[in-house]
Design a protein around this motif. Structure first.
Motif, PDB file in Angstrom:
ATOM      1  N   LEU A 270       0.819  -1.209   0.000  1.00 59.18           N
ATOM      2  CA  LEU A 270       0.000   0.000   0.000  1.00 59.18           C
ATOM      3  C   LEU A 270       0.858   1.267   0.000  1.00 59.18           C
ATOM      4  N   VAL A 271       1.913   1.256   0.802  1.00 56.51           N
ATOM      5  CA  VAL A 271       2.800   2.424   0.857  1.00 56.51           C
ATOM      6  C   VAL A 271       3.460   2.645  -0.509  1.00 56.51           C
ATOM      7  N   LEU A 272       3.910   1.561  -1.150  1.00 56.89           N
ATOM      8  CA  LEU A 272       4.514   1.681  -2.484  1.00 56.89           C
ATOM      9  C   LEU A 272       3.498   2.180  -3.511  1.00 56.89           C
ATOM     10  N   HIS A 273       2.263   1.716  -3.400  1.00 59.44           N
ATOM     11  CA  HIS A 273       1.215   2.166  -4.320  1.00 59.44           C
ATOM     12  C   HIS A 273       0.994   3.676  -4.173  1.00 59.44           C
ATOM     13  N   TRP A 274       0.984   4.151  -2.925  1.00 65.90           N
ATOM     14  CA  TRP A 274       0.842   5.589  -2.687  1.00 65.90           C
ATOM     15  C   TRP A 274       2.042   6.346  -3.275  1.00 65.90           C
ATOM     16  N   GLY A 275       3.253   5.809  -3.046  1.00 66.31           N
ATOM     17  CA  GLY A 275       4.448   6.456  -3.577  1.00 66.31           C
ATOM     18  C   GLY A 275       4.472   6.468  -5.098  1.00 66.31           C
ATOM     19  N   HIS A 276       3.978   5.398  -5.722  1.00 58.16           N
ATOM     20  CA  HIS A 276       3.942   5.319  -7.184  1.00 58.16           C
ATOM     21  C   HIS A 276       3.027   6.388  -7.767  1.00 58.16           C
ATOM     22  N   GLY A 277       1.970   6.724  -7.024  1.00 56.68           N
ATOM     23  CA  GLY A 277       1.075   7.791  -7.487  1.00 56.68           C
ATOM     24  C   GLY A 277       1.744   9.146  -7.474  1.00 56.68           C
ATOM     25  N   LEU A 278       2.741   9.323  -6.613  1.00 51.33           N
ATOM     26  CA  LEU A 278       3.476  10.595  -6.556  1.00 51.33           C
ATOM     27  C   LEU A 278       4.634  10.617  -7.543  1.00 51.33           C
ATOM     28  N   ASP A 279       5.258   9.472  -7.729  1.00 57.18           N
ATOM     29  CA  ASP A 279       6.433   9.371  -8.600  1.00 57.18           C
ATOM     30  C   ASP A 279       6.414   8.004  -9.272  1.00 57.18           C
ATOM     31  N   GLY A 280       6.269   7.992 -10.579  1.00 57.21           N
ATOM     32  CA  GLY A 280       6.172   6.751 -11.339  1.00 57.21           C
ATOM     33  C   GLY A 280       7.390   5.859 -11.205  1.00 57.21           C
ATOM     34  N   ARG A 281       8.515   6.387 -10.722  1.00 54.80           N
ATOM     35  CA  ARG A 281       9.717   5.573 -10.560  1.00 54.80           C
ATOM     36  C   ARG A 281       9.643   4.652  -9.342  1.00 54.80           C
ATOM     37  N   VAL A 282       8.700   4.941  -8.429  1.00 56.69           N
ATOM     38  CA  VAL A 282       8.525   4.070  -7.259  1.00 56.69           C
ATOM     39  C   VAL A 282       7.875   2.772  -7.722  1.00 56.69           C
ATOM     40  N   PRO A 283       8.484   1.625  -7.441  1.00 58.41           N
ATOM     41  CA  PRO A 283       7.943   0.346  -7.934  1.00 58.41           C
ATOM     42  C   PRO A 283       6.636  -0.010  -7.246  1.00 58.41           C
ATOM     43  N   GLU A 284       5.823  -0.804  -7.932  1.00 62.35           N
ATOM     44  CA  GLU A 284       4.593  -1.340  -7.359  1.00 62.35           C
ATOM     45  C   GLU A 284       4.670  -2.862  -7.317  1.00 62.35           C
ATOM     46  N   ILE A 285       3.907  -3.456  -6.415  1.00 60.13           N
ATOM     47  CA  ILE A 285       3.837  -4.910  -6.320  1.00 60.13           C
ATOM     48  C   ILE A 285       2.564  -5.365  -7.017  1.00 60.13           C
ATOM     49  N   SER A 286       2.698  -6.218  -7.998  1.00 58.60           N
ATOM     50  CA  SER A 286       1.539  -6.654  -8.774  1.00 58.60           C
ATOM     51  C   SER A 286       0.652  -7.609  -7.980  1.00 58.60           C
ATOM     52  N   THR A 287      -0.589  -7.750  -8.437  1.00 62.24           N
ATOM     53  CA  THR A 287      -1.523  -8.664  -7.782  1.00 62.24           C
ATOM     54  C   THR A 287      -1.037 -10.106  -7.852  1.00 62.24           C
ATOM     55  N   ASN A 288      -0.506 -10.514  -8.998  1.00 61.47           N
ATOM     56  CA  ASN A 288      -0.005 -11.884  -9.146  1.00 61.47           C
ATOM     57  C   ASN A 288       1.141 -12.162  -8.177  1.00 61.47           C
ATOM     58  N   THR A 289       2.024 -11.167  -8.020  1.00 62.11           N
ATOM     59  CA  THR A 289       3.117 -11.319  -7.057  1.00 62.11           C
ATOM     60  C   THR A 289       2.568 -11.440  -5.644  1.00 62.11           C
ATOM     61  N   SER A 290       1.561 -10.625  -5.329  1.00 61.27           N
ATOM     62  CA  SER A 290       0.932 -10.681  -4.004  1.00 61.27           C
ATOM     63  C   SER A 290       0.337 -12.052  -3.744  1.00 61.27           C
ATOM     64  N   LEU A 291      -0.351 -12.585  -4.744  1.00 57.01           N
ATOM     65  CA  LEU A 291      -0.983 -13.893  -4.608  1.00 57.01           C
ATOM     66  C   LEU A 291       0.058 -14.975  -4.320  1.00 57.01           C
ATOM     67  N   ILE A 292       1.182 -14.914  -5.040  1.00 55.79           N
ATOM     68  CA  ILE A 292       2.247 -15.905  -4.848  1.00 55.79           C
ATOM     69  C   ILE A 292       2.872 -15.777  -3.463  1.00 55.79           C
ATOM     70  N   VAL A 293       3.179 -14.535  -3.055  1.00 54.72           N
ATOM     71  CA  VAL A 293       3.817 -14.303  -1.754  1.00 54.72           C
ATOM     72  C   VAL A 293       2.916 -14.780  -0.617  1.00 54.72           C
ATOM     73  N   ILE A 294       1.634 -14.429  -0.694  1.00 54.02           N
ATOM     74  CA  ILE A 294       0.686 -14.819   0.360  1.00 54.02           C
ATOM     75  C   ILE A 294       0.562 -16.340   0.430  1.00 54.02           C
ATOM     76  N   ALA A 295       0.456 -16.988  -0.734  1.00 51.90           N
ATOM     77  CA  ALA A 295       0.346 -18.447  -0.770  1.00 51.90           C
ATOM     78  C   ALA A 295       1.587 -19.109  -0.197  1.00 51.90           C
ATOM     79  N   VAL A 296       2.768 -18.577  -0.526  1.00 53.18           N
ATOM     80  CA  VAL A 296       4.024 -19.140  -0.017  1.00 53.18           C
ATOM     81  C   VAL A 296       4.106 -18.985   1.501  1.00 53.18           C
ATOM     82  N   ILE A 297       3.747 -17.804   2.015  1.00 49.52           N
ATOM     83  CA  ILE A 297       3.798 -17.577   3.466  1.00 49.52           C
ATOM     84  C   ILE A 297       2.878 -18.553   4.197  1.00 49.52           C
TER      85      ILE A 297
END
Length: 334
Positions: A270-297
């Motif tokens: 969420l913090v990265l998403h907010w930062g990306h809205g201010l500066d496009g150079r701030v990376p975002e975490i994709s939904t697919n990546t989120s799904l994989i990370v959550i499943a792995v945890i």
């Protein structure tokens, strides 16, 4: 932006209310001790319904939105299991007879659904009005994750609940459960039964979990329809799941650790998403990546929990707490 027609909303809400009425109505009409076979069949059916809904939804609107739904559903189901853990603690603390536990669960699940619907509407409105709310929600989740991890070996003190303490000071409470009623009379005076106190504890627990779960799901998707359906389907069948897993929850010794990691990850997202809205150079975490990370945890923490319990049968899981840790029962913990 996902376009959802009024008809789709009406059909979806009708489906969810129908399933909820079926589940809770049958339980209310026939109070009984739920056996393992009944709980297993009901749990599998409701999980299957959630999966089928997600697949149909994805085929209709696209697999990007479908991935958001499934990621949100997994997160909310995980938080719901921790919610069940607290329910087990409440039932045990107040020595609720098994034949009345379904009544308590009916109230708890219905109230949880109402509270989450309210917070979903409020959260969606805030995110549309103020982009910095992504930052606020993210920081809330990170702080919650840190507190949960710090007190992962503690259980919430339900006896110290503010509503419970106030009720006990201001109301006349009977010693017995009085046939499962919430209100009764003693010598002509109105009194409440312990079941009323239990419902207060359950309701306040629902409020706390709603406050945590809504920022978490908005970290997966900003679509109110997906937020609502993921929450609703995660809560459906929770009554049966309670009776299915209450004997197994003690084995999930790293559940609180896993949930803390998931909440922290979504908070950072969420913090990265907010930062990306201010500066496009701030990376975002994709939904697919989120799904994989959550499943792995979840996979790692569940597997590690089972290994831990096999090696040390005395190890016991804890629900975790967001407040100062109280000394728990002696014995090894995860």
């Amino acid at each position: 932006m996902l376009e959802v027609s009024a008809l789709r909303w009406m059909l979806t809400i009708g489906l969810i209310l129908g399933l909820l009425a079926l589940d809770l109505g049958l339980a209310a009409a026939r109070p009984h001790v739920v056996k393992f076979r009944e709980a297993a069949i009901s749990s599998i059916l409701y999980i299957a319904v959630a999966i089928v809904f997600g697949l149909v939804f994805a085929m209709q609107v696209g697999w990007d939105y479908g991935a958001e739904y499934f990621a949100g559903y997994i997160v909310e189901k995980s938080l719901s299991i921790d919610n069940l853990f607290v329910f087990v603690i409440i039932m045990s603390t107040f020595a609720v007879p098994e034949k009345y536990q379904q009544k308590v669960l009916i109230f708890g699940i219905a109230l949880a659904l109402v509270m989450r619907a309210i917070f979903i509407a409020l959260g969606a409105a805030l995110l549309q009005l103020f982009s910095f709310m992504f930052l606020i929600f993210g920081l809330i989740l990170i702080v919650t994750a840190v507190q949960l991890y710090r007190h992962r070996n503690a259980d919430p003190d339900v006896q110290d609940n503010v509503l419970v303490r106030v009720a006990r000071r201001t109301l006349t409470v009977t010693k017995d459960y009085e046939g499962g009623r919430m209100f009764t009379r003693i010598a002509g005076r109105r009194a409440v039964t312990p079941l009323f106190i239990v419902l207060l504890a359950i309701g306040s627990t629902d409020l706390l979990f709603a406050l945590d779960s809504i920022p978490a799901i908005f970290g997966i998707t900003a679509e109110p329809y997906i937020v609502f359906t993921a929450n609703a389907f995660a809560l459906l069948g929770l009554r049966a799941l309670y009776f299915l897993v209450k004997g197994l929850l003690d084995r999930l010794v790293y559940l609180s650790t896993g949930l803390a990691l998931i909440l922290a990850f979504i908070g950072v997202k969420l913090v990265l998403h907010w930062g990306h809205g201010l500066d496009g150079r701030v990376p975002e975490i994709s939904t697919n990546t989120s799904l994989i990370v959550i499943a792995v945890i979840l996979t790692v923490t569940t597997t590690a929990s089972l290994i831990k319990v096999r090696r040390d049968p005395t190890a016991r899981a804890h629900a975790g707490s967001l407040t100062a840790e109280k000394p728990s029962n002696p014995g090894p913990t995860g």
